[in-house]
Scaffold this motif. Structure first.
Motif, mmCIF file in Angstrom:
data_model
loop_
_atom_site.group_PDB
_atom_site.id
_atom_site.type_symbol
_atom_site.label_atom_id
_atom_site.label_comp_id
_atom_site.label_asym_id
_atom_site.label_seq_id
_atom_site.Cartn_x
_atom_site.Cartn_y
_atom_site.Cartn_z
ATOM 1 N N LYS A 71 0.830 -1.204 0.000
ATOM 2 C CA LYS A 71 0.000 0.000 0.000
ATOM 3 C C LYS A 71 0.863 1.251 0.000
ATOM 4 C CE LYS A 71 -3.959 2.238 0.510
ATOM 5 N NZ LYS A 71 -5.020 2.230 -0.535
ATOM 6 N N LEU A 72 0.552 2.196 -0.917
ATOM 7 C CA LEU A 72 1.140 3.528 -0.875
ATOM 8 C C LEU A 72 0.246 4.417 -0.024
ATOM 9 C CD1 LEU A 72 2.226 4.011 -4.601
ATOM 10 C CD2 LEU A 72 3.754 3.964 -2.620
ATOM 11 N N HIS A 75 0.631 10.488 -2.093
ATOM 12 C CA HIS A 75 0.498 10.717 -3.526
ATOM 13 C C HIS A 75 1.565 11.720 -3.982
ATOM 14 C CE1 HIS A 75 -3.557 9.528 -2.151
ATOM 15 N NE2 HIS A 75 -3.624 8.883 -3.315
ATOM 16 N N LEU A 184 6.832 8.473 -7.501
ATOM 17 C CA LEU A 184 6.533 7.172 -6.900
ATOM 18 C C LEU A 184 6.833 6.126 -7.973
ATOM 19 C CD1 LEU A 184 3.157 8.094 -5.152
ATOM 20 C CD2 LEU A 184 5.388 7.767 -4.041
ATOM 21 N N ILE A 186 7.353 2.938 -8.128
ATOM 22 C CA ILE A 186 6.800 1.586 -8.131
ATOM 23 C C ILE A 186 5.317 1.622 -7.746
ATOM 24 C CG2 ILE A 186 7.559 1.205 -5.749
ATOM 25 C CD1 ILE A 186 7.978 -1.742 -6.489
ATOM 26 N N LYS A 187 4.540 0.801 -8.405
ATOM 27 C CA LYS A 187 3.101 0.748 -8.144
ATOM 28 C C LYS A 187 2.792 -0.296 -7.072
ATOM 29 C CE LYS A 187 1.828 2.124 -12.851
ATOM 30 N NZ LYS A 187 1.088 1.746 -14.092
ATOM 31 N N GLU A 188 1.626 -0.157 -6.494
ATOM 32 C CA GLU A 188 1.184 -1.147 -5.512
ATOM 33 C C GLU A 188 1.123 -2.523 -6.163
ATOM 34 O OE1 GLU A 188 -2.510 0.212 -3.966
ATOM 35 O OE2 GLU A 188 -1.630 1.859 -2.819
ATOM 36 N N GLY A 190 3.883 -4.182 -6.798
ATOM 37 C CA GLY A 190 5.187 -4.408 -7.412
ATOM 38 C C GLY A 190 6.179 -5.033 -6.450
#
Length: 358
Positions: A71-72, A75, A184, A186-188, A190
């Motif tokens: 989870k990020l 933003h 950011l 890397i995405k959730e 990843g």
């Protein structure tokens, strides 16, 4: 008597004709040319440099454990504080890492102890006014990063020992600096590689303090020799030409780089940004810097458009007393792009020919 009168009339007519001939000849020359003179003025020679605005320092927030980005918590564009949670990484235990982590812990502890000693000296120097706030903040930021590294290794060792129980474990990644989230990468969901002795690790986020911005550009070798740290600079944004910012040159690269066969040297400068401009001055904005490299007062100068050239020499045509013109070669000095200093070859009384096709 009539003969004498006739001779006198003929002579007068001849003189009148000669005068008219000269007058018409001079009028014809005036129509094809103008006369200008050099004058005294102040001249500033300026160097213009194209570049971009960048954060003074950009921090990469990395994970110290391998796993999956669960989870990020922030933003792009968010303002974060030191220690604020920014992401959660799902961790899977691996007993084979324990020995390696013990070695990492020893190294991290040595670095942290060393950084704490340096910071104590830095803090004392800052209180005494010996060093700048920027130097103090750099050491403080470095100490924070090393402390975070040490705590992360301790956490991983605890995980491997089963302190957090069986199964998967969520590890919270926190900001090691206050600032603005720039990227950011890397995405959730990843994969995340741990930062360690042999690996740089996966960057979770990039953060920077956008209150501290710098200019970065490059200059030719021939221009670099005229610069020195501390020179004042004026900046104009490409997107807002009516806005002028001010700053000071703070770095000239000790080594040049070859670009298209030409040596160029990177330069950076601090920029003072008023609060009223911060909403539209962003990292990555293109900007032109202008630095005064020489300044002279009350020197003889002439507009460059009146110069004529013969190979590498500069000359003008000077009107003599009899109305004819002669070439006069000049020795020139500094230029502001319009006017050039005349070191020798002219004075302010010289009448300089300017033809219509110039």
């Amino acid at each position: 008597m009539k003969i004498v009168k006739a001779v006198i009339i003929i002579m007068l007519l001849g003189c009148l004709g000669f005068v008219l001939y000269r007058a018409l000849g001079n009028n014809s020359q005036t129509q094809n040319s103008d006369i200008v003179s050099a004058g005294y003025r102040n001249i500033e020679s300026r160097l213009r440099i194209s570049g971009i605005i960048l954060p003074h320092k950009e921090i990469e927030i990395k994970s110290t454990i391998s796993g999956v980005l669960e989870k990020l918590l922030i933003h792009i564009g968010d303002e974060v504080d030191l220690g604020q949670p920014i992401a959660r990484v799902q961790y899977v235990k691996d007993p084979m890492e324990h020995k390696q982590l013990q070695s990492q812990l020893e190294v991290a502890k040595e670095k942290l102890d060393h950084a704490e000693a340096i910071f104590r000296r830095t803090e004392d120097l800052y209180r005494k006014g010996v060093i700048t706030l920027e130097e103090y903040e750099n050491e403080k930021s470095n100490l924070s990063i090393l402390h975070s590294n040490y705590q992360s290794v301790l956490t991983e060792i605890g995980m491997l020992k089963g302190i957090y129980g069986e199964g998967s474990i969520s590890n919270i990644i926190t900001a090691t600096n206050s600032g603005t989230i720039l990227e950011l990468p890397i995405k959730e969901g990843g994969s995340v590689m741990a930062r360690g002795t042999l690996s740089e690790g996966t960057t979770i986020a990039k953060i920077a303090d956008l209150k501290l911005l710098i200019f970065r550009g490059s200059v030719l070798e021939s221009d670099m020799v005229n610069l020195h740290v501390g020179m004042p600079a004026t900046f104009t944004l490409m997107a807002a030409k009516g806005i002028h910012l001010y700053g000071t040159l703070n770095m000239i690269a000790p080594k040049g780089t070859i670009q298209e066969g030409v040596s160029r040297f990177e330069v950076t400068a601090n920029i003072e940004i008023p609060d009223s401009c911060r909403s539209y001055i962003k990292a990555g904005c293109t900007v032109n810097a202008e630095i005064v490299i020489d300044r002279k007062k009350h020197v003889l100068a002439l507009e460059e458009k009146y110069f004529q050239f013969s190979y590498d020499s500069v000359y003008v045509e000077i009107q003599k007393e009899n109305g004819d013109y002669e070439k006069r070669f000049l020795k020139t000095g500094i230029s502001d792009g319009t006017y050039t200093e005349i070191v020798s070859g002219l004075d302010s009384l010289d009448r300089i020919k300017v033809t219509e096709n110039k």
